[in-house]
Design a protein around this motif. Sequence first.
Motif, mmCIF file in Angstrom:
data_model
loop_
_atom_site.group_PDB
_atom_site.id
_atom_site.type_symbol
_atom_site.label_atom_id
_atom_site.label_comp_id
_atom_site.label_asym_id
_atom_site.label_seq_id
_atom_site.Cartn_x
_atom_site.Cartn_y
_atom_site.Cartn_z
ATOM 1 N N ALA A 179 0.829 -1.208 0.000
ATOM 2 C CA ALA A 179 0.000 0.000 0.000
ATOM 3 C C ALA A 179 0.862 1.256 0.000
ATOM 4 C CB ALA A 179 -0.929 -0.010 1.211
ATOM 5 N N VAL A 180 2.018 1.199 0.669
ATOM 6 C CA VAL A 180 2.942 2.346 0.657
ATOM 7 C C VAL A 180 3.430 2.619 -0.764
ATOM 8 C CG1 VAL A 180 5.196 3.158 1.437
ATOM 9 C CG2 VAL A 180 3.667 2.014 3.034
ATOM 10 N N ILE A 181 3.797 1.561 -1.479
ATOM 11 C CA ILE A 181 4.297 1.727 -2.847
ATOM 12 C C ILE A 181 3.212 2.312 -3.735
ATOM 13 C CG2 ILE A 181 5.116 0.467 -4.870
ATOM 14 C CD1 ILE A 181 6.549 -1.446 -2.963
ATOM 15 N N ASP A 182 1.976 1.862 -3.583
ATOM 16 C CA ASP A 182 0.878 2.412 -4.378
ATOM 17 C C ASP A 182 0.683 3.899 -4.085
ATOM 18 O OD1 ASP A 182 0.459 -0.053 -5.517
ATOM 19 O OD2 ASP A 182 -1.148 -0.631 -4.137
ATOM 20 N N GLN A 183 0.748 4.274 -2.800
ATOM 21 C CA GLN A 183 0.632 5.690 -2.438
ATOM 22 C C GLN A 183 1.761 6.500 -3.065
ATOM 23 O OE1 GLN A 183 -1.412 7.622 -0.538
ATOM 24 N NE2 GLN A 183 -2.503 6.333 0.920
ATOM 25 N N ALA A 184 2.984 5.975 -2.980
ATOM 26 C CA ALA A 184 4.137 6.698 -3.521
ATOM 27 C C ALA A 184 4.038 6.845 -5.033
ATOM 28 C CB ALA A 184 5.426 5.969 -3.140
ATOM 29 N N ARG A 185 3.566 5.832 -5.721
ATOM 30 C CA ARG A 185 3.421 5.924 -7.172
ATOM 31 C C ARG A 185 2.402 6.984 -7.562
ATOM 32 N NH1 ARG A 185 3.655 0.509 -10.682
ATOM 33 N NH2 ARG A 185 3.465 2.206 -12.187
ATOM 34 N N ARG A 186 1.314 7.086 -6.813
ATOM 35 C CA ARG A 186 0.322 8.121 -7.112
ATOM 36 C C ARG A 186 0.916 9.518 -6.912
ATOM 37 N NH1 ARG A 186 -3.403 4.269 -4.856
ATOM 38 N NH2 ARG A 186 -3.155 5.120 -2.749
ATOM 39 N N LEU A 187 1.741 9.681 -5.885
ATOM 40 C CA LEU A 187 2.386 10.979 -5.671
ATOM 41 C C LEU A 187 3.335 11.317 -6.812
ATOM 42 C CD1 LEU A 187 3.220 10.824 -1.855
ATOM 43 C CD2 LEU A 187 1.437 12.173 -2.959
ATOM 44 N N LEU A 188 4.098 10.337 -7.289
ATOM 45 C CA LEU A 188 5.036 10.590 -8.388
ATOM 46 C C LEU A 188 4.305 10.887 -9.684
ATOM 47 C CD1 LEU A 188 8.098 8.192 -8.157
ATOM 48 C CD2 LEU A 188 7.924 10.601 -7.586
ATOM 49 N N ASP A 189 3.171 10.238 -9.907
ATOM 50 C CA ASP A 189 2.387 10.522 -11.110
ATOM 51 C C ASP A 189 1.940 11.980 -11.123
ATOM 52 O OD1 ASP A 189 2.670 7.932 -11.959
ATOM 53 O OD2 ASP A 189 0.730 7.252 -11.195
ATOM 54 N N ALA A 190 1.620 12.511 -9.962
ATOM 55 C CA ALA A 190 1.224 13.923 -9.870
ATOM 56 C C ALA A 190 2.415 14.853 -10.032
ATOM 57 C CB ALA A 190 0.527 14.192 -8.537
ATOM 58 N N GLU A 191 3.609 14.413 -9.624
ATOM 59 C CA GLU A 191 4.803 15.260 -9.707
ATOM 60 C C GLU A 191 5.431 15.235 -11.104
ATOM 61 O OE1 GLU A 191 6.562 17.156 -7.206
ATOM 62 O OE2 GLU A 191 4.599 17.019 -6.272
ATOM 63 N N HIS A 192 5.195 14.169 -11.879
ATOM 64 C CA HIS A 192 5.772 14.018 -13.229
ATOM 65 C C HIS A 192 7.302 14.081 -13.186
ATOM 66 C CE1 HIS A 192 1.732 14.341 -14.856
ATOM 67 N NE2 HIS A 192 1.567 15.497 -14.227
ATOM 68 N N THR A 193 7.881 13.414 -12.220
ATOM 69 C CA THR A 193 9.327 13.433 -12.102
ATOM 70 C C THR A 193 9.773 12.183 -11.355
ATOM 71 O OG1 THR A 193 11.221 14.733 -11.302
ATOM 72 C CG2 THR A 193 9.252 14.721 -9.926
ATOM 73 N N PRO A 194 10.985 11.690 -11.596
ATOM 74 C CA PRO A 194 11.457 10.516 -10.848
ATOM 75 C C PRO A 194 11.680 10.857 -9.382
ATOM 76 C CG PRO A 194 13.218 11.427 -12.182
ATOM 77 C CD PRO A 194 11.970 12.150 -12.597
ATOM 78 N N GLY A 195 11.526 9.859 -8.530
ATOM 79 C CA GLY A 195 11.675 10.097 -7.102
ATOM 80 C C GLY A 195 12.134 8.850 -6.376
ATOM 81 N N THR A 196 12.361 9.000 -5.068
ATOM 82 C CA THR A 196 12.871 7.924 -4.229
ATOM 83 C C THR A 196 11.927 7.705 -3.060
ATOM 84 O OG1 THR A 196 15.176 8.376 -4.813
ATOM 85 C CG2 THR A 196 14.787 7.196 -2.761
ATOM 86 N N LEU A 197 11.629 6.438 -2.784
ATOM 87 C CA LEU A 197 10.824 6.058 -1.622
ATOM 88 C C LEU A 197 11.760 5.492 -0.559
ATOM 89 C CD1 LEU A 197 8.201 5.370 -0.090
ATOM 90 C CD2 LEU A 197 8.111 3.238 -1.393
ATOM 91 N N LEU A 198 11.768 6.109 0.613
ATOM 92 C CA LEU A 198 12.596 5.664 1.742
ATOM 93 C C LEU A 198 11.708 4.934 2.741
ATOM 94 C CD1 LEU A 198 15.233 5.642 3.403
ATOM 95 C CD2 LEU A 198 14.538 7.873 4.328
ATOM 96 N N LEU A 199 11.888 3.631 2.860
ATOM 97 C CA LEU A 199 11.145 2.822 3.825
ATOM 98 C C LEU A 199 11.956 2.714 5.109
ATOM 99 C CD1 LEU A 199 9.937 -0.091 1.501
ATOM 100 C CD2 LEU A 199 8.485 1.652 2.552
#
Length: 497
Positions: A179-199
């Motif tokens: 669920a964390v990964i799904d949330q992070a992917r939705r945030l990146l889709d809105a940002e239109h830029t590559p990003g990093t998820l820190l668990l």
Amino acid sequence: MTFNLSDFHFLRPTWLLLALIGLLLPLLWRRSQDLQRRLRSNIAPHLLPHLLLTPADPHYLRPVHLVSALLVLGALAAAGPTWEQDRPDFLENRAPLIIALDLSPSMDTADVPPTRLSAAKHMLQDLVQRRKGARTALIVYAGSAHLVLPPTDDPALLDSFIQALATDLISKPGKDVAAVIDQARRLLDAEHTPGTLLLISDGADVTQLPSLKKHLADSPLQVLVLAVGSQFDSVALKQLAAATDAPLGSLTLNDDDLDWIELHAQQHFQNADEQQRQLQWKDVGYWLCWPLLLLALFSVRRGWSLNWTAVLMLGFFLQPAPAQANALADAFLTPDQQGRWAFEHHHYPAAAALFSDPYWKGIAAYNAADYDLALTSFTQVNTAQAAFYRGNIHVRRFKFDDAIAAYQQALQQQPQFPEASANLALALALKKDTESASDNAPEVKPDEVKFDKAAGKGQSKAIQTEQASSDALWLQNLTTSPANFLRRKFSLQDQQP
């Protein structure tokens, strides 16, 4: 600057058609000056050389030649000549970092003093301060994942919510990384830029591991796993890192963990940015502005005129504009363009007056704290963003029912709208607080009422309160605490199907 002939091309080659027109102008002008050609139909061709006296022209340079040069150079500049890729010397890390902090009960273990969660929060506060100016998002998870803050560059706002985090905020047990990964992917889709998820966690749910690659498929998201504690579940975390192709680090007492996070985040962004920049080239056409200016200066000479050529060019490019108070701006800019200029220079009241587009008029009025005009403007727009701002205005006016309805409308039109979801939970919590305070207020009547001044003899004084400079500051000034707000928000989200 290096020149590579094989890479030379034009970014906007259509403008080269204007250069062709510029090359043809001298030929057309010479043809128009040919008397023999014009008289050939009236006088026998063999007599024309003897009847016409054509003295030699002492002027080799005519206005038409300068116009031709201006058109050719201008077309070359507008076409965007380039031969070098745009690679800035300093690449700022604009990619968002999405922090996901585990709030399961095991994070209260005291093998790292005072607890694993307290040590992780202290590290996050240092990380946020170090990343000041960069966009950082915050997610928390246990048996469910919840967005605390979307990407923001405000370290004070992040710090206030980090301090409020506790293991009792999420009642659902587990460690739901999917669920964390799904949330992070939705945030990146809105940002239109590559990003990093820190668990940040002390373990993992191994039953989820086989499905994590599917959740990460075709995503520009990089995952980092940071272990917390001296006796964490190393086997589960190693399996989690392998399942997400993530580097595995651990919390340290010095800045090594911060350096490790920033190094991987920066490297991932640079690699992704290099791939995006393969088709981005440096436009060097602006260098031709200097010879264009020089030619324009030489064009101003006594006795020179362009006749129909100048009239044709001016008539083609210039359109008559009605005389108004701001005639120069009105001649070149539409009202929305003028409003955009004022908005970008933070002249919000002027921008609200200039905009004709109702959405942008509402945005400008909202920033200018003219909420009546903003509400009227947003009412004319049927979008999720307009409904979101209407909800914000209703909350500011303590009209929680109207705010809840507006946020729900925004989520119906755009289900993946983290800010609307967060503010809906906030409006529900504030409504509940207000109703609870009203129900529990004691009814105490005064024994006696005395006035220190006779009626009409007192002095009234207006007290001005400081206007919140942003929605983030306004949210901090609300009566409910961040911890209570998050607890109620997460509870409401867990109850939703």
